[in-house]
Design an enzyme around this catalytic site. Structure first.
Site, PDB file in Angstrom:
ATOM      1  N   ASP A 439      20.628  29.107   4.383  1.00  0.00           N
ATOM      2  CA  ASP A 439      20.098  28.204   5.389  1.00  0.00           C
ATOM      3  C   ASP A 439      19.746  28.976   6.663  1.00  0.00           C
ATOM      4  OD1 ASP A 439      19.781  25.360   6.390  1.00  0.00           O
ATOM      5  OD2 ASP A 439      21.289  26.084   7.806  1.00  0.00           O
ATOM      6  N   GLU A 476      15.826  30.773   3.537  1.00  0.00           N
ATOM      7  CA  GLU A 476      15.025  29.835   4.308  1.00  0.00           C
ATOM      8  C   GLU A 476      14.541  30.655   5.513  1.00  0.00           C
ATOM      9  OE1 GLU A 476      15.322  25.311   6.061  1.00  0.00           O
ATOM     10  OE2 GLU A 476      16.999  26.664   6.453  1.00  0.00           O
TER      11      GLU A 476
END
Length: 784
Positions: A439, A476
């Site tokens: 993330d 990401e």
């Protein structure tokens, strides 16, 4: 639960007002006052080691209470009674201990505890010991052991070994003191018991979202009693090549929390619940699940103080408390951390047995501890804030915030880098996971001062690590500080990326506002052919582009074709949260409607998106629930809603009342299976002229919204022709001649109703032209 507080030495710490405290209406740990406590200690030195024997006597304080994990427990009432008799006094033997491994380990002489803190001046180990004659945790006893920096410190590692501790069922934490210079980046607070960053298990509330236990504290625990998990004699890893992956992004809790799952309430929303629904995953045809965060987090963190979001329950989990412990409230029946660990392994084993890989969404960019205005100190902040977080020493030692969550993990500090690597290895070795999605991974590309790095040490170390060498590693590639690295993420030819440009460009072409956005055909073509403009560098491959149209944050696929704008009022932030750039179109009406024409157009658009996704070069990822058209009613940031907005609604798959959704699922699974058996969609290398033919002489026409191409099968002539029409009128497409001895068969026409929209064996009789309907797509296969 009450605990006499026992200090094992003459610590200089202030008195804890309450180690574990009870919120009104909740049941959790707290300390009682200690009356007339006496301390005796002795030390003896033998050779190079030093042993301390600490004996204690205390007045007996008897609680009248319910079990600490009973949500109906009443307030604690303390009654002072006669002192203990001498034979009930206890002694605790301690040794200096060893600096490694960090965390808790079982050694020859006992249980070793080791924790890093560079700037600490005093460390106390807090142990909560069960009384061996009792099963009820209300009788537990707390012991505090102060570490001597001359004996229990090696470099920046504080350590101690305790003899004769139980091999499990012990809770532990640390109280740590140090410099109080806020402007220097320190946040020490010795009144707080902190979680060991290397704790392999974490104990807290037992039931997810338990409103009677909002302010539960969290502490570490360990388990050396359980037998090694039995993975089975015939067990093997799926080891699916990256080019063959079809990823399904899902939430462990959300997948089975709804009663429509048909599961027993004790199993809903758990690791075991996932096992029960593996047949659905197999029917859908995916071969990898990407699980939203499963590291321990506090789902009730928003409710710890009055605020506009204090009605919310963090159901996504992007707020990590500890990087080693599986989320304990995903255990069945409130089973706690040991059961959670075992059941997580059972889930992985079952998924692997079904040929499905397990990828974890991991959050190493920030933690739950929030910001300086409203800190939620549970671990890193109180252990060594200046090391674990990025701080701006030129601005009064304030926390830097590139995560959007108040703090930023200092990932390229040597100690934090080691923590991240140890955590990843732990999940691979102990839990057999197959990969990780990072993330806001651009945070990991920042130096200790927050500046971007060309070759970040942590990113390289993950790519080169032997233990992680078999794992899929997916970034990401952006953060909340503007470091957008799509196609430019440091990769060492190993890292894949969530391709945000793929998402945006597909949406802009396929969406309809008098047809797709003008001028987007070229970028659409680039994305479905593998995004070579982004990834054809060095030894990178098409599968390093993780293609997606929807994900957990943002609109679902149904909402993408049903809403022009977000509807986030339920989030308590006045609609200010969530992205405003959704590239969506509601097909003529905002939200739910009974208009058959609009509903038909929406269905067609969802099929167009899915077909494009599954027939693109690269690694496709779809969102849980899109296979039946799940709606969040326009909420594009539903992280805090533990309701049917985020729960998989199983009734939508089988109810006769909604045939459209059943047919929608059929189309989705058939397209996935078609991808998996046709090599032309899963190329190892980027396409060239021998692999693909564009049927296009209109590239420079800004208004053109029609695209057609043929994927060429080198071996057996099984070519595939595809066309996408984003115009609001029919396009008469010229169909190329099929390979020798072959004929074109229509497999897909999204304009047709089910079951004619997808016919796996194909429909013959395709002529030299085909009328492609407005806002639709077709797929033809060359067959004998």
């Amino acid at each position: 639960m009450t605990h006499p507080l026992l200090c094992a030495s003459n610590a200089q710490f202030p008195r804890l007002p309450a180690l574990f405290y009870r919120h009104p209406g909740a049941s959790c740990f707290r300390t009682s006052r200690v009356i007339g406590m006496g301390l005796q200690s002795s030390k003896k030195v033998a050779g190079s080691s030093r042993e301390r024997t600490v004996s204690k006597t205390w007045d007996y304080v008897k609680p009248r209470t319910s079990n600490a994990y009973d949500s109906h427990a009443q307030d604690h009432v303390l009654e002072e009674e006669a002192p203990l008799t001498p034979e009930t006094s206890r002694s605790v033997k301690v040794l200096p201990g060893q600096a490694f491994p960090l965390g808790v380990s079982e050694v020859e002489n006992g249980i070793n505890f080791a924790i890093f803190s560079q700037h600490a001046t005093a460390v106390v180990l807090c142990l909560i010991l069960p009384q061996r004659e009792k099963q009820n945790r209300m009788d537990d006893i707390m012991v505090e052991l102060t570490l001597d920096p001359d004996v229990n410190r090696t470099g920046n590692i504080w350590h101690i070994c305790v003899e004769d501790l139980p091999r499990s069922n012990v809770l532990y934490g640390y109280r740590i003191d140090g410099p109080q210079g806020w402007h220097q980046g320190h946040r020490f607070d010795s009144s707080i018991v902190l979680i060991d960053p290397y704790a392999k298990l974490v104990e807290g509330r037992r039931f997810f979202g338990d409103p009677s236990n909002k302010r539960s504290n969290f502490v570490g625990t360990y388990d050396f009693d359980s037998l090694p998990f039995d993975w089975g004699d015939n067990y093997k890893l799926p080891s699916i090549p990256e080019k063959d992956l079809v990823i399904y992004e899902m939430s462990v809790r959300g997948f089975t929390a709804d009663k429509s799952s048909g599961l027993d309430p004790s199993v809903r929303g758990s690791y075991l619940g996932v096992i029960e629904k593996i047949p659905h995953l197999l029917d859908l045809g995916i071969n990898a699940v990407e699980l939203l965060p499963v590291f321990e987090f506090d789902e009730l963190e928003f409710q710890r103080r009055p605020n506009p979001r204090d009605h919310m329950i963090n159901t996504w989990g992007y707020s990590t408390i500890n990087f080693f412990a599986p989320m304990s409230r995903y255990a069945s029946a409130g089973g706690g951390p040991i059961k959670a660990s075992r059941e997580f392994k059972e889930m992985v084993k079952a998924l692997h047995g079904a040929g499905i890989e397990v990828i974890l969404d991991v959050v190493y960019n920030h933690t739950n501890e929030a910001d300086d205005e409203n800190p939620y100190t549970t671990s890193f902040r109180g252990i060594d804030n200046k090391v674990y977080y990025m701080v701006d020493l030129n601005n009064g030692g304030q926390l830097l915030n590139f995560s959007g969550c108040g703090n930023t993990l200092n990932c390229n500090h040597p100690m934090v880098k080691g923590l991240i690597l140890d955590s990843l290895r732990h999940w691979v070795v102990e839990y057999h996971v197959d990969g990780f999605r990072f993330d806001l991974a651009s945070v990991l590309c920042r130096g200790t001062d927050g500046s971007p790095l060309d070759a970040p040490l942590i990113i390289r170390a993950i790519a080169k690590d032997d233990v992680l060498s078999r794992c899929k590693i997916i970034a990401e590639p952006w953060d909340c500080g503007g470091l957008y690295l799509v196609g430019r993420f440091p990769n060492w030819d190993r890292w894949a990326e969530w391709n945000g440009k793929y998402r945006d460009d597909l949406r802009r072409f396929i969406k309809v506002i008098l047809g797709g956005d003008p001028g987007t055909k070229g970028t659409f073509a680039t994305r479905i052919s593998g995004s070579s403009d982004l990834y054809k560098v060095n030894k990178r491959k098409p599968y390093h582009s993780v293609n997606f149209v929807t994900a957990h944050d943002g609109f679902t696929l149904y909402d993408l074709v049903s809403y022009n704008s977000k509807h986030n009022d339920a989030n308590g932030e006045g609609g200010k949260d969530g992205s405003n750039d959704n590239f969506s179109w509601n097909c003529g009406f905002e939200g739910e409607t009974a208009d058959a024409k609009i509903k038909g157009l929406r269905s067609r658009q969802m099929k167009n998106f899915h077909l494009a996704l599954m027939c693109s070069q690269g690694t496709p990822m779809m969102l849980m629930g899109d296979e039946y058209g799940h709606t969040r009613y326009g909420n594009n940031n539903s992280y805090g809603l533990d309701t049917d907005i985020n729960h998989f609604l199983w009734g939508n798959l089988g109810r006769q009342l909604d045939i459209r959704k059943r047919d929608h699922f059929r189309f989705f699974k058939e397209v996935i299976k078609f991808r998996c058996i046709h090599h032309v969609f899963r190329r190892e290398n980027f396409l060239d002229k021998k692999d693909m033919t564009w049927h296009e002489d209109n590239w420079d026409n800004y208004e053109s919204k029609f695209l057609a191409f043929t994927l060429l099968h080198a071996n057996n002539g099984g070519d595939v022709y595809m066309a996408f029409n984003a115009h609001d009128f029919f396009v008469k497409a010229a169909i190329p001649s099929p390979p020798a001895n072959r004929h074109w068969f229509r497999v897909v026409d999204t304009n047709l109703e089910s079951p004619n929209d997808f016919i796996s064996e194909g429909v013959p009789g395709i002529k030299s032209t085909y009328n492609v309907a407005p806002y639709s797509s077709i797929l033809l296969e060359a067959k004998l």
